[in-house]
Design an enzyme around this catalytic site. Structure first.
Site, PDB file in Angstrom:
ATOM      1  CB  THR A 175      29.845  -9.856 -25.422  1.00  0.00           C
ATOM      2  OG1 THR A 175      31.077 -10.307 -25.988  1.00  0.00           O
ATOM      3  CG2 THR A 175      29.879  -8.346 -25.297  1.00  0.00           C
ATOM      4  CB  CYS A 176      24.843 -11.068 -23.816  1.00  0.00           C
ATOM      5  SG  CYS A 176      24.824 -10.934 -25.606  1.00  0.00           S
TER       6      CYS A 176
END
Length: 163
Positions: free
Chosen positions: A47-48
């Site tokens: 996600t990052c």
């Protein structure tokens, strides 16, 4: 947890910029002008890497137009990993990276989160903040997986609301 009106604490960190890696303190790195700080659980994590960081890179010009002097991404990774992530993401011209390998700043901000169940130890909660001249003006912490409250679009809206 850090709140509106709190000053940036002074914690030793490594700052990764286009100029290289520098030993400094969090208050020196975040204490002047208008800074958008966003924190991620880890460099290169799905996600990052796919959602959070790219949103700030894509919106860097808009953030600067809204008065932001510096965009900084913090993670509890060492400076070698942060530098590799910054380079792999082509982000160094837009974002500085704060390497907080022992999560000391994460703890000082109250943004530390236990990811031990996933084998990652203590990391940052996914969050973002607007800091003006060393004082937190707004803090946005995600309360569920994903990037909503702490993403670049939400920060842009918050900046425009205070303009």
């Amino acid at each position: 947890m850090i709140e509106r009106g709190n000053p940036v604490p002074s914690v030793g960190i490594k700052l990764v910029t286009a100029a290289g890696v520098e030993d400094t303190t969090s208050d020196a790195a975040l204490g002047q002008g208008t800074v958008v700080l966003f924190s991620v659980p880890g460099a290169f994590t799905p996600t990052c890497h796919v959602n959070h960081l790219p949103g700030f890179v894509a919106n860097a010009a808009k953030l600067r137009e809204a008065g932001v002097d510096r965009i900084v991404c913090a993670a509890a990774n060492d400076h070698h990993v942060m530098k590799a992530w910054a380079e792999a993401s082509n982000a160094l011209s837009d974002v500085d990276f704060l390497a907080d390998g022992n999560a000391a700043l994460a703890k000082a901000l109250g943004l530390d989160k236990d990811f031990s169940a996933n084998g990652m130890g203590t990391r940052y909660a996914r969050a973002a903040a607007i800091i003006r001249n060393g004082v937190f003006e707004a803090v946005f912490v995600e309360d569920a997986p994903g990037v909503t409250a702490s993403g670049a679009p939400a920060i842009l809206m918050a900046l425009q609301a205070t303009a």
